[in-house]
Design an enzyme around this catalytic site. Structure first.
Site, PDB file in Angstrom:
ATOM      1  N   ASP A 161       0.674  -1.004   0.160  1.00  0.00           N
ATOM      2  CA  ASP A 161       0.063  -0.073   0.053  1.00  0.00           C
ATOM      3  C   ASP A 161       0.917   1.401   0.150  1.00  0.00           C
ATOM      4  O   ASP A 161       2.246   1.174   0.149  1.00  0.00           O
ATOM      5  CB  ASP A 161      -0.675   0.171   1.400  1.00  0.00           C
ATOM      6  CG  ASP A 161      -2.164  -0.575   1.014  1.00  0.00           C
ATOM      7  OD1 ASP A 161      -2.505  -0.965  -0.183  1.00  0.00           O
ATOM      8  OD2 ASP A 161      -2.876  -0.833   1.981  1.00  0.00           O
ATOM      9  N   LYS A 169      -3.478   3.404  -2.618  1.00  0.00           N
ATOM     10  CA  LYS A 169      -4.665   4.204  -2.935  1.00  0.00           C
ATOM     11  C   LYS A 169      -4.927   5.252  -1.810  1.00  0.00           C
ATOM     12  O   LYS A 169      -4.758   4.535  -0.490  1.00  0.00           O
ATOM     13  CB  LYS A 169      -6.048   3.314  -3.238  1.00  0.00           C
ATOM     14  CG  LYS A 169      -6.256   2.197  -2.071  1.00  0.00           C
ATOM     15  CD  LYS A 169      -7.433   1.156  -2.653  1.00  0.00           C
ATOM     16  CE  LYS A 169      -7.672  -0.099  -1.778  1.00  0.00           C
ATOM     17  NZ  LYS A 169      -7.304   0.045  -0.368  1.00  0.00           N
ATOM     18  N   MET A 217      -8.234   8.453   8.395  1.00  0.00           N
ATOM     19  CA  MET A 217      -8.645   9.172   7.182  1.00  0.00           C
ATOM     20  C   MET A 217      -9.618  10.199   7.300  1.00  0.00           C
ATOM     21  O   MET A 217     -10.489  10.311   6.521  1.00  0.00           O
ATOM     22  CB  MET A 217      -9.419   8.081   6.023  1.00  0.00           C
ATOM     23  CG  MET A 217      -8.172   6.805   5.808  1.00  0.00           C
ATOM     24  SD  MET A 217      -8.954   5.600   4.869  1.00  0.00           S
ATOM     25  CE  MET A 217      -9.867   4.737   6.463  1.00  0.00           C
TER      26      MET A 217
END
Length: 258
Positions: free
Chosen positions: A38, A60, A173
């Protein structure tokens, strides 16, 4: 299981500091023939792999997806056809907002053997690195782990009708949704004085932490130009951090283990 496939290990890389990897994760990385990693996996962790290990970036971030989840699932399966030991390497713990459930489902549907290898989740690594806990009997008796965005965009539903009293809210996030998160928490009755911390680049050398309240954290974050990856900690446990930080500054350290 399908004998034509190798085994896939879905491994947690921890919050960033290579010393926070589990022994099991290190062992598997050193056996890996291919690693699909990642965006948030530190380069120093990848250097633990053998020189001949194939490294495939499948990162991503919100709004910057180089790979969609369905494409990642296909790539993992393709690698399992070519190699016996496949590692899907994820930042933090793969089971905490790491979409590991979707990947496990995809693999098992194809008859591919897989195993989840736990990692230290970013919240635990970040606050330990800064010297404070997520819970304390006098400050916070509950932890809520929340995502700042959902599958189809920003996540606002989780923050409506949510009280911060006696809780530590950990928001992954959440930086891009900070305004909406703050507005929702204040709108449902939380005081603007509730303390908030933002931890940027947790456990890395570039780590920094800024603090404020629900009433001013948006403006502080803009002024300090905070960037992702960043973790939000909301609740009175941030007060405890400030108190312990003041005490820590008075302590003389004659040596260090590092």
């Amino acid at each position: 299981m399908n004998p034509n496939y190798g085994k896939v290990y879905l491994v947690g890389a921890g919050p960033g500091d290579p010393e926070l990897l589990t022994r099991k994760a290190v062992k598997i990385l050193r056996k890996a023939e291919v690693v699909l990693y990642d965006d948030l996996v530190a380069s120093r962790i990848l250097r633990m792999c053998r020189k001949k290990t194939e490294l495939i970036y499948v990162g991503k971030r919100l709004g910057q997806h180089s790979c969609q989840q369905a494409e990642i699932n296909r790539k993992i399966a393709d690698m399992a056809l070519q190699y016996q030991v496949v590692v899907r390497l994820k930042g933090g713990d793969p089971s905490v907002f790491g979409r590991v459930g979707e990947e496990v489902e995809s693999l098992l549907t194809l008859g591919i053997e897989c195993e989840i290898v736990a990692g230290i989740t970013t919240a635990s690594g970040a606050v330990a690195n800064l010297g404070f806990p997520l819970t304390h009997r006098d400050y916070s008796k509950e932890i809520l782990y929340l995502s700042g965005h959902g599958k189809n965009g920003k996540n606002s539903e989780s923050f409506k009708n949510l009280s911060c009293e006696g809780k530590t809210l950990v928001v992954y996030m959440g930086l891009n949704s900070l305004e909406e998160i703050v507005d929702d928490l204040i709108s449902c009755g939380n005081s603007e004085t509730v303390p908030v911390a933002i931890i940027e680049n947790a456990t890395l050398e570039s780590q920094r932490m800024i603090t404020g309240t629900l009433g001013d954290i948006q403006w502080i974050a803009k002024e300090k130009e905070v960037r992702s990856p960043a973790l939000l900690i909301i609740g009175n446990i941030v007060h405890f951090y400030s108190e312990m930080d003041s005490l820590r500054s008075l302590i003389h350290r004659p040596y260090s283990l590092s």
